[in-house]
Scaffold this active site. Sequence first.
Site, short mmCIF file in Angstrom:
data_model
loop_
_atom_site.label_atom_id
_atom_site.label_comp_id
_atom_site.label_asym_id
_atom_site.label_seq_id
_atom_site.Cartn_x
_atom_site.Cartn_y
_atom_site.Cartn_z
N ILE A 197 0.98 -1.02 0.66
CA ILE A 197 0.00 -0.55 -0.23
C ILE A 197 0.72 1.23 0.14
O ILE A 197 2.08 0.87 0.41
CB ILE A 197 -1.01 0.29 1.40
N LEU A 198 0.86 2.00 -0.81
CA LEU A 198 1.28 3.28 -1.19
C LEU A 198 0.75 4.70 0.14
O LEU A 198 -0.81 4.83 -0.30
CB LEU A 198 2.01 3.75 -2.52
N HIS A 215 -8.15 -4.11 -9.61
CA HIS A 215 -7.91 -5.06 -8.37
C HIS A 215 -9.31 -5.97 -8.62
O HIS A 215 -9.76 -5.71 -9.81
CB HIS A 215 -9.21 -4.52 -6.79
N GLU A 225 -9.44 -9.20 -16.06
CA GLU A 225 -7.94 -8.05 -15.45
C GLU A 225 -7.28 -8.14 -17.02
O GLU A 225 -7.10 -7.62 -17.10
CB GLU A 225 -7.11 -9.14 -15.02
C1 GAR Z 1 -4.08 -10.37 -9.63
O1 GAR Z 1 -5.20 -10.38 -9.60
C2 GAR Z 1 -4.74 -8.77 -9.22
O2 GAR Z 1 -5.86 -7.90 -9.43
C3 GAR Z 1 -4.72 -8.87 -8.17
O3 GAR Z 1 -3.47 -10.09 -7.70
C4 GAR Z 1 -2.75 -10.29 -8.47
C5 GAR Z 1 -1.42 -10.23 -9.17
O4 GAR Z 1 -1.32 -11.67 -9.93
N1 GAR Z 1 -4.11 -7.99 -6.77
C6 GAR Z 1 -4.97 -7.66 -6.20
O5 GAR Z 1 -5.10 -7.99 -5.15
C7 GAR Z 1 -4.47 -5.58 -6.06
N2 GAR Z 1 -5.26 -5.36 -4.33
P1 GAR Z 1 -0.28 -11.15 -10.53
O6 GAR Z 1 1.16 -11.02 -10.61
O7 GAR Z 1 -0.05 -12.75 -11.78
O8 GAR Z 1 0.10 -10.41 -12.37
#
Ligand code: GAR
Length: 206
Positions: A95-96, A112, A183
């Site tokens: 968290i920033l 997210h 995503e």
């Molecule tokens: C992804 O699902 C992203 O949305 C989530 O972590 C994963 C990372 O995957 N992010 C969060 O939960 C942030 N709050 P990746 O390293 O393969 O992109």
Amino acid sequence: MDKTRIAVLVSGGGTNLQALIDAQKNGVLKSGEIVLVISNNAIAYALTRAAEAGIPALTVTKKDCGGQEPFEDALIAALEEHRIDLIVLAGFMSILSERFTSRFERRIINVHPSLIPSFCGKGFYGLKVHEAALAYGVKVTGATVHFVNEIPDGGRIILQKAVNILPDDTPQSLQKRVMERAEWVILPEAAELVSSQIQKEKEYRQ
Ligand code: GAR
């Protein structure tokens, strides 16, 4: 016209970074260029993805820097050195502070893995988000790309995409489907939207 200079901040596997690299290759991301990857984890597979794509990468950890403030100062120094216009948080698990986010107002976006405002905020990251969605029993979830401000997952929403939950879903199967269907689609689209906006603003200033 100069492209928007993008830094992607990562912590783990980097599949969202890969989606951005692929989008740059296939032309979905055309107004921006990924010129830097920063990881807060020295063994993140995302660093291998950056190397394979020929993108300069750095590791900056809170531990090595000795706390949140020096960590953010090191991030700021790297971002300024590379003249970054847009910061993309792609699975960045740190968290920033407001000190950092206010410096880059509307210049930081995050992906997210839920439909904000559900299952978001402090403590909701990675697989935990999908565990919470299944525990609640919602039938639809998805992903959100939003601007980053001082409130975790609280900045203005840019794009969202819904994904159905299936009766036999596990947190892992749901995480995979949300990544593939939502995503990896909306993060590159949002990066392009914001990059083209920044590009226009830069052009206007010249
Ligand atoms: C992804 O699902 C992203 O949305 C989530 O972590 C994963 C990372 O995957 N992010 C969060 O939960 C942030 N709050 P990746 O390293 O393969 O992109």
